[in-house]
Design an enzyme around this catalytic site. Structure first.
Site, mmCIF file in Angstrom:
data_model
loop_
_atom_site.group_PDB
_atom_site.id
_atom_site.type_symbol
_atom_site.label_atom_id
_atom_site.label_comp_id
_atom_site.label_asym_id
_atom_site.label_seq_id
_atom_site.Cartn_x
_atom_site.Cartn_y
_atom_site.Cartn_z
ATOM 1 N N MET A 1 0.837 -1.200 0.000
ATOM 2 C CA MET A 1 0.000 0.000 0.000
ATOM 3 C C MET A 1 0.872 1.250 0.000
ATOM 4 O O MET A 1 1.844 1.332 0.721
ATOM 5 C CB MET A 1 -0.893 0.020 1.250
ATOM 6 N N CYS A 2 0.459 2.199 -0.784
ATOM 7 C CA CYS A 2 1.172 3.458 -0.882
ATOM 8 C C CYS A 2 0.308 4.548 -0.238
ATOM 9 O O CYS A 2 -0.732 4.276 0.328
ATOM 10 C CB CYS A 2 1.425 3.807 -2.351
ATOM 11 N N ARG A 3 0.723 5.753 -0.319
ATOM 12 C CA ARG A 3 -0.039 6.919 0.153
ATOM 13 C C ARG A 3 0.041 8.001 -0.909
ATOM 14 O O ARG A 3 1.079 8.165 -1.547
ATOM 15 C CB ARG A 3 0.529 7.464 1.482
ATOM 16 N N VAL B 1 3.846 8.637 -2.281
ATOM 17 C CA VAL B 1 4.956 7.917 -1.636
ATOM 18 C C VAL B 1 4.672 6.430 -1.756
ATOM 19 O O VAL B 1 3.550 5.982 -1.570
ATOM 20 C CB VAL B 1 5.155 8.326 -0.158
ATOM 21 N N ASN C 1 -2.881 3.594 -5.408
ATOM 22 C CA ASN C 1 -2.589 2.888 -4.167
ATOM 23 C C ASN C 1 -3.446 1.650 -4.146
ATOM 24 O O ASN C 1 -4.672 1.746 -4.257
ATOM 25 C CB ASN C 1 -2.924 3.764 -2.956
#
Lengths: 274, 274, 274, 274
Positions: free
Chosen positions: C1-3, C86, C112
């Site tokens: 998982m990204c942000r 990110v 994401n």
């Protein structure tokens, strides 16, 4: 806070500490369980001794978990004495020159901990170095400078004593210039023959240090955190101790930073409080 | 030897100097024709002034020609005053902290040249810095240190004079400690309002410096090498000169490093020869 | 998982989302509170629209928290529409080409989430691309490929519908080849005029998506996690939704991946269970 | 055009090819004298065989001359069979995944040369790979794809023949799709036991390939350019040749890409001209 692991004994693939164990150093770079900083993603480094007197070194700035070079090297290189480190930056930017281990000639050094008020005492610390040690400084970390100071104070001849003098001197500087001194550290250093480690803090919160036999008889590893959950395997080294791994096996000693009595933090702080 | 380009005038896309011309800075990073070093592949950097008093900065260690970020930023960012640099390392390893331009508050600085015997005079140069300037040092280049020394000597108030004092002081140090002094430089620096450049050498081999009008009336660029083959466009600035680009257009002055007469290189060398 | 975080409205400094808020994107790179992966240290990226039709882009592989370039750019660049990301890697190694946002012409995209069994369906997904879209693929992530597939299916003309077709097609592929389909995603994409986002999952665990007004009237940001603790400010967008930010303000719609009925996961799984 | 060096024989420190000779590979990265591209600064790589069947690998994107890790590793690692490469990019961006040598299982491969019209034939080349080889592709270079194609065509069982088939197939593809075929290459590849190299071009301009004895009897190195000026030492391998270094010493053979007669470049071009 950073994480590190070191080994001395029969030649061992670096991956036995760096990538394979349940809580390998790479695993710890993602999620350290005992350290204050959860992530150690500000670079990593290896120093290993092989055929030559000076160690090989490999450092880079990516998180250890995503570096393919690290995995391949740890799988290929076998060494009787090596140091491995993952970094969580406190002082100094994220770049190779600030990654541990630091190397000077045949000596290598790595560190987990903090020197409070480093910005205030950096300059007089540097001023203690002779030209050769001064010119050897390429980064901006407190750790590299502590290593150079210990070399200046005689690390080559009296490793533990010189490190104690260096730490004591840093405490004195800090007391003089800031009225307080707080140093917390577990450090490992080696000349390629003997592996040394110290655990120390000016307060009750010394970073952890563990030892365990590993591989053939007489081989040991020293780590900032256990590499697996086998609690019986790992002996916690008490704060204020030095550990010496040599051909005689594991030896321990007290580690007392050398400083003038009247400048001991407690005395000074009492004086100030009074 | 490095290569650089700087601009002051109506807002201009950075790519007009960095990527578009026949001999753009990126093109020069691959193959500089007048510089001694054919390849400038040890990193690059930009400093540009926009809405804020302090400049933006972008530096990286890859060769300029292969960095996608550089191309995209140069194409998007428009600025009335900017500095751009490609590096061929002489002192200091290849890392971002050693890439030009250097920035301190609102001031930016970049440099092409060499200070002989830098290893011998680095320490006394650093000792001249007060704590703030000392703590601002993050790299290991001679260029960053020359910039900090000029700031220490008053760059903010008397830009050209302070730079002349800094260069003169470095020459004196070198004469005292090594018996000789050789400095060759073309440097550009700015506070975001005025753009300054100097061309100077202790011998006959000052790195080149050219000026040309660019874009709307009153806009100019300064470069270490012409950006195209239009020979009529580019005016070579003579050695021993300072150039000032301000709202009053382009101005020039002599640049004479300030040093005590008895320590002038020629005198000293004559004395030694005698 | 990204942000990630995205913005559309009056020109805003990127730092207002990237570095300044209590839970800024950089802060989240260190410690995301709602995401499954605690650390998003496998690179970052920005795409912002300025004077030109195509966006500027800046991507790099270091953790966002330690990148000086990112901080300086976010402080200098002001844009009426930008995307910031990110990364915590799931598919594809840590390198710039695998960092979001992805850009194709004037379109940008970031994501994401996860596509299960991507290794099994990557090849037929690539086979759907015409030569231009195929040759535009430079990385190895599922996200980049989903973006190219949506472009292939008409993202330029019918943004939400084409994305729904692309996601539905990927589900079908997965069902055909693996007997199951699991996609979880929050994605944002833009042509520089309108900002789109979708929140979707084949199961009950769609990654979060929040919207909030920011700055002048009619300006909004969309984020994977709230940027501060002001609970009243942030509206959670329900799963199965698309959000459209345009000059008409914030609009929402259902997001239903288009797939043949007989291939819906539930139906297929029932069939398999039967 | 890139530069490379390979070795088979008694264990040798990598630095004997990489850093020590007058025209070491690092020296050539700065200034190759016979190659068309003066600078090979787009990354470098090592693959070496040690205790394990699969090789170790180290690749990075900085110019070889400025990478401290490379110098330290080349000084420490000793191997009986290794490949070393410095890159000047033609196809594919500057990133680790695009740096040679490429490794698949126990096989390693590196390449200097060019495949014209690669953009036109990349897709059908990829379509020839089975799933395992397809999924092994992580970069975007023509070289990696040629290696995977040769593996697909039987490199493991018939190394030279499979490479000849792969090259011939690429020529055919190019003729079909573009009406012309131009391939220039010197490649080296190994399974850790035997070291193979080929020199080939569709025209008169095959990149150079030299062989020389090195170290103990029966040990040889193969290089794209001689490592020193001892002209008597270096034997130039003629174009259209394969070299095999095994426990039987150095062997040579013809290298003729396998293609259907009617599709040979000359024939096809005659047909087109006719």
């Amino acid at each position: 806070m950073c994480r590190w692991a070191a080994y001395r004994g029969e030649p061992l693939y670096l991956e036995e500490l760096v990538t394979s164990p349940a809580h390998s150093l790479i695993e710890q770079s993602h999620c350290a369980t005992k350290a204050k900083t959860a992530t150690n993603a500000d670079g990593f480094g290896l120093a290993w001794y092989g055929d030559r007197p000076e160690p090989g070194r490999f450092r880079d700035v990516l998180p250890a978990w995503s570096d393919c070079n690290l995995k391949s090297l740890a799988r290929q290189i076998r060494s009787p004495l090596f140091l491995a480190h993952v970094r969580a930056a406190t002082h100094g930017s994220t770049r190779r020159d600030n990654c541990h281990p630091f190397v000077h000639g045949i000596w290598s050094f790595m560190h987990n901990g903090q020197i409070d008020h480093f910005d205030r005492i950096r300059r007089p610390m540097e001023s203690m170095l002779d030209d050769d040690h001064f010119n050897a400084r390429v980064g901006t970390t407190d750790s590299e400078l502590l290593f150079l100071l210990a070399l200046q104070f005689g690390l080559r001849e009296r490793p533990i004593a010189a490190m104690a003098e260096a730490v004591g001197f840093v405490e004195q500087l800090s007391l003089h210039l800031t009225g307080a001194a707080r140093i917390r550290m577990t450090a490992a250093f080696s000349d390629g023959v003997t592996l040394y480690a110290v655990r120390y803090s000016t307060d009750e919160h010394a970073p952890t240090l563990f030892a365990a036999p590993m591989g053939p008889k007489g081989s040991y590893c020293l780590v900032s955190e256990p590499l697996d959950d086998e609690k019986d395997t790992w002996v916690e080294i008490p704060a204020g101790s030095a550990v010496i791994l040599s051909e005689n096996g594991l030896d321990a000693a007290e580690f007392n930073p050398v400083r003038e009595r009247s400048l001991q933090p407690e005395a000074r702080l009492e004086a100030m409080a009074g």
